[in-house]
Write a protein that holds these residues in place. Structure first.
Motif, PDB file in Angstrom:
ATOM      1  N   GLN A 234      -9.066  10.170  -9.959  1.00  0.00           N
ATOM      2  CA  GLN A 234      -8.312   8.924 -10.112  1.00  0.00           C
ATOM      3  C   GLN A 234      -6.931   9.048  -9.484  1.00  0.00           C
ATOM      4  OE1 GLN A 234      -6.654   8.346 -14.296  1.00  0.00           O
ATOM      5  NE2 GLN A 234      -8.498   9.572 -14.721  1.00  0.00           N
ATOM      6  N   PHE A 235      -6.430   7.898  -9.073  1.00  0.00           N
ATOM      7  CA  PHE A 235      -5.112   7.828  -8.430  1.00  0.00           C
ATOM      8  C   PHE A 235      -4.441   6.556  -8.923  1.00  0.00           C
ATOM      9  CE2 PHE A 235      -2.574   5.967  -4.963  1.00  0.00           C
ATOM     10  CZ  PHE A 235      -1.638   6.970  -4.788  1.00  0.00           C
ATOM     11  N   ALA A 236      -3.154   6.640  -9.256  1.00  0.00           N
ATOM     12  CA  ALA A 236      -2.431   5.489  -9.808  1.00  0.00           C
ATOM     13  C   ALA A 236      -1.215   5.147  -8.973  1.00  0.00           C
ATOM     14  CB  ALA A 236      -2.012   5.763 -11.248  1.00  0.00           C
ATOM     15  N   VAL A 237      -0.958   3.840  -8.846  1.00  0.00           N
ATOM     16  CA  VAL A 237       0.283   3.351  -8.241  1.00  0.00           C
ATOM     17  C   VAL A 237       0.978   2.467  -9.271  1.00  0.00           C
ATOM     18  CG1 VAL A 237      -0.371   3.492  -5.811  1.00  0.00           C
ATOM     19  CG2 VAL A 237      -1.036   1.494  -7.129  1.00  0.00           C
ATOM     20  N   PHE A 238       2.295   2.407  -9.201  1.00  0.00           N
ATOM     21  CA  PHE A 238       3.066   1.722 -10.237  1.00  0.00           C
ATOM     22  C   PHE A 238       3.842   0.550  -9.640  1.00  0.00           C
ATOM     23  CE2 PHE A 238       2.173   5.970 -11.618  1.00  0.00           C
ATOM     24  CZ  PHE A 238       1.842   5.818 -12.956  1.00  0.00           C
ATOM     25  N   PHE A 239       4.077  -0.457 -10.485  1.00  0.00           N
ATOM     26  CA  PHE A 239       4.723  -1.703 -10.061  1.00  0.00           C
ATOM     27  C   PHE A 239       6.013  -1.922 -10.839  1.00  0.00           C
ATOM     28  CE2 PHE A 239       0.293  -2.010  -9.081  1.00  0.00           C
ATOM     29  CZ  PHE A 239       0.188  -2.803  -7.953  1.00  0.00           C
ATOM     30  N   ASP A 240       6.911  -2.670 -10.217  1.00  0.00           N
ATOM     31  CA  ASP A 240       8.110  -3.090 -10.942  1.00  0.00           C
ATOM     32  C   ASP A 240       7.729  -4.154 -11.961  1.00  0.00           C
ATOM     33  OD1 ASP A 240       9.808  -1.383  -9.636  1.00  0.00           O
ATOM     34  OD2 ASP A 240      10.342  -2.830  -8.071  1.00  0.00           O
ATOM     35  N   SER A 241       8.574  -4.379 -12.933  1.00  0.00           N
ATOM     36  CA  SER A 241       8.314  -5.343 -13.991  1.00  0.00           C
ATOM     37  C   SER A 241       8.049  -6.727 -13.411  1.00  0.00           C
ATOM     38  CB  SER A 241       9.515  -5.391 -14.945  1.00  0.00           C
ATOM     39  OG  SER A 241       9.274  -6.308 -15.986  1.00  0.00           O
TER      40      SER A 241
ATOM     41  N   GLU B 229       6.168   3.233  -3.616  1.00  0.00           N
ATOM     42  CA  GLU B 229       4.799   3.284  -4.121  1.00  0.00           C
ATOM     43  C   GLU B 229       3.793   2.955  -3.022  1.00  0.00           C
ATOM     44  OE1 GLU B 229       3.474   4.185  -7.286  1.00  0.00           O
ATOM     45  OE2 GLU B 229       5.486   5.059  -7.280  1.00  0.00           O
ATOM     46  N   ASN B 230       4.185   2.011  -2.150  1.00  0.00           N
ATOM     47  CA  ASN B 230       3.292   1.670  -1.034  1.00  0.00           C
ATOM     48  C   ASN B 230       3.133   2.859  -0.093  1.00  0.00           C
ATOM     49  OD1 ASN B 230       1.688  -0.363   0.444  1.00  0.00           O
ATOM     50  ND2 ASN B 230       3.266  -0.056   2.011  1.00  0.00           N
ATOM     51  N   ASP B 231       4.232   3.578   0.162  1.00  0.00           N
ATOM     52  CA  ASP B 231       4.156   4.772   1.014  1.00  0.00           C
ATOM     53  C   ASP B 231       3.227   5.810   0.386  1.00  0.00           C
ATOM     54  OD1 ASP B 231       5.890   3.614   2.783  1.00  0.00           O
ATOM     55  OD2 ASP B 231       7.667   4.739   2.101  1.00  0.00           O
TER      56      ASP B 231
ATOM     57  N   TRP C 167      -2.121   8.356   0.373  1.00  0.00           N
ATOM     58  CA  TRP C 167      -3.378   8.695  -0.320  1.00  0.00           C
ATOM     59  C   TRP C 167      -4.590   8.238   0.493  1.00  0.00           C
ATOM     60  CZ3 TRP C 167      -7.165   5.385  -2.197  1.00  0.00           C
ATOM     61  CH2 TRP C 167      -8.185   6.006  -2.951  1.00  0.00           C
ATOM     62  N   MET C 168      -4.534   7.013   1.014  1.00  0.00           N
ATOM     63  CA  MET C 168      -5.656   6.508   1.814  1.00  0.00           C
ATOM     64  C   MET C 168      -5.853   7.344   3.073  1.00  0.00           C
ATOM     65  SD  MET C 168      -5.853   2.352   1.589  1.00  0.00           S
ATOM     66  CE  MET C 168      -4.230   2.008   2.263  1.00  0.00           C
ATOM     67  N   LYS C 169      -4.772   7.789   3.670  1.00  0.00           N
ATOM     68  CA  LYS C 169      -4.874   8.617   4.876  1.00  0.00           C
ATOM     69  C   LYS C 169      -5.452   9.989   4.558  1.00  0.00           C
ATOM     70  CE  LYS C 169      -2.136  10.170   8.829  1.00  0.00           C
ATOM     71  NZ  LYS C 169      -0.777  10.182   9.448  1.00  0.00           N
ATOM     72  N   GLN C 170      -5.124  10.515   3.385  1.00  0.00           N
ATOM     73  CA  GLN C 170      -5.592  11.837   2.989  1.00  0.00           C
ATOM     74  C   GLN C 170      -7.058  11.818   2.558  1.00  0.00           C
ATOM     75  OE1 GLN C 170      -3.302  13.599  -0.177  1.00  0.00           O
ATOM     76  NE2 GLN C 170      -4.486  15.506  -0.185  1.00  0.00           N
ATOM     77  N   TYR C 171      -7.508  10.694   2.008  1.00  0.00           N
ATOM     78  CA  TYR C 171      -8.863  10.614   1.468  1.00  0.00           C
ATOM     79  C   TYR C 171      -9.641   9.440   2.072  1.00  0.00           C
ATOM     80  CZ  TYR C 171      -7.095  13.827  -2.101  1.00  0.00           C
ATOM     81  OH  TYR C 171      -6.546  14.895  -2.754  1.00  0.00           O
ATOM     82  N   PRO C 172      -9.878   9.451   3.378  1.00  0.00           N
ATOM     83  CA  PRO C 172     -10.589   8.326   3.997  1.00  0.00           C
ATOM     84  C   PRO C 172     -12.094   8.319   3.705  1.00  0.00           C
ATOM     85  CG  PRO C 172     -10.180  10.025   5.629  1.00  0.00           C
ATOM     86  CD  PRO C 172      -9.486  10.474   4.377  1.00  0.00           C
ATOM     87  N   ASP C 173     -12.632   9.450   3.241  1.00  0.00           N
ATOM     88  CA  ASP C 173     -14.087   9.560   3.076  1.00  0.00           C
ATOM     89  C   ASP C 173     -14.549   9.479   1.623  1.00  0.00           C
ATOM     90  OD1 ASP C 173     -14.393   9.929   5.828  1.00  0.00           O
ATOM     91  OD2 ASP C 173     -14.004  12.083   5.649  1.00  0.00           O
ATOM     92  N   VAL C 174     -13.650   9.094   0.720  1.00  0.00           N
ATOM     93  CA  VAL C 174     -14.053   8.982  -0.673  1.00  0.00           C
ATOM     94  C   VAL C 174     -14.827   7.679  -0.875  1.00  0.00           C
ATOM     95  CG1 VAL C 174     -12.067  10.321  -1.416  1.00  0.00           C
ATOM     96  CG2 VAL C 174     -11.945   7.812  -1.426  1.00  0.00           C
TER      97      VAL C 174
END
Length: 297
Positions: free
Chosen positions: A21-28, A37-39, A44-51
């Motif tokens: 699992q991988f999580a990204v966080f948002f402002d209120s 967070e977007n970076d 993450w997407m670049k590191q794990y393109p084959d998941v």
């Protein structure tokens, strides 16, 4: 793609070690990712393109109304899905969940404002269903196709020994019995008679041979054993029962039936219907017989 809040997604895979699992966080009150967070997300997407992604869950903190938070959680899920769709494989039964504030809240509000992506690493994809706790559907045995009803001829024209021709009535019931018999069944060829003390079929019985020939021609999967039996004497010194069974087999082979579809065997008087010596001619006639044993069909 429009998302709605889905029913509780509770597959057991969340607790398995091969489930990542991988999580990204948002402002209120926000459903777009801030730059940091977007970076992290893009990295993450670049590191794990084959998941392969199996679920995306959205959460909020408790600030605001429940209805507002439900909508906010859905929008956060949509943000992540739009960024992933077409770039990373997604399971066909992919799930989204919008929890809003209905989850185990952390005391740190920032930790509640997130989207969690659940995925399987490329190396674990051969075990995908096992990881997800999905058991294969039991394979139902294929139902055998119903056997098509065969229409057997009712009459046949045969050439007589003197060169003339004659038309004979065929026993359609007998032919159906042979053609529809189950493996292991035995059926007597009624009225198949031989010249006394020989394996020559009497002329009056020729039609019985042709009835059997027609059945074999019209049932190409039928495999049989021809079994000869004698009456009267406790021993078969001339092996006449075998010779008579062989005579029927040779007739079929000479008329085009494959040799490997027909075997033959003589039993002498070892398998009488009535005890030997028989009491009368009807008993002797019953013991003196040729039977067809169904090997396969």
């Amino acid at each position: 793609m429009k998302f709605a809040t889905l029913i509780l997604f509770c597959l057991t895979f969340f607790g398995l070690s091969a489930q990542e699992q991988f999580a990204v966080f948002f402002d209120s009150n926000k459903f777009e990712l801030k730059k940091s967070e977007n970076d992290k997300f893009q990295a993450w997407m670049k590191q794990y393109p084959d998941v392969k992604i199996v679920a995306i869950n959205g959460y909020t903190d408790e600030d605001g109304t429940t209805g507002f938070n439900d909508t906010l959680a859905q929008r956060r899920v949509q943000t992540i899905f739009r960024a992933i769709n077409g770039k990373i494989k997604i399971r066909d039964d992919f799930k989204t969940r919008s929890f809003g504030e209905q989850h185990n809240l952390s005391k740190n509000k920032a930790e509640n404002r997130k989207v969690t992506i659940y995925y399987i690493l490329a190396k674990d994809l051969p075990r995908e269903n096992e990881i997800l706790g999905i058991k294969p559907e039991p394979v139902k045995p294929a139902e055998p196709e119903p056997k098509k009803e065969i229409k057997y001829p009712e009459r046949i024209v045969l050439e007589n020994p003197d060169g003339t021709k004659a038309e004979y009535q065929l026993d359609v019931h007998f032919m159906k019995q042979i053609g529809e018999a189950k493996v292991g069944e035995k059926l007597k060829i009624e009225n198949l008679n031989f010249v006394i003390n020989t394996f020559a079929v009497v002329p009056e019985s020729r039609r019985k041979l042709y009835e059997l020939l027609i059945v074999m021609e019209m049932n190409p999967k039928l495999v049989i054993e021809i079994q000869g039996h004698l009456c009267c004497m406790p021993s078969d010194k001339q092996d006449l029962s075998t010779k008579r069974a062989k005579a029927v087999q040779q007739f079929l082979v000479k008329n085009g039936i494959a040799n490997d579809r027909i075997t033959y065997k003589g039993f002498g008087s070892a398998q009488p219907i009535y005890p030997i010596p028989e009491k009368d001619e009807p008993q002797r006639a019953a013991n003196r017989r040729v039977e067809i044993a169904i090997v396969s069909n």
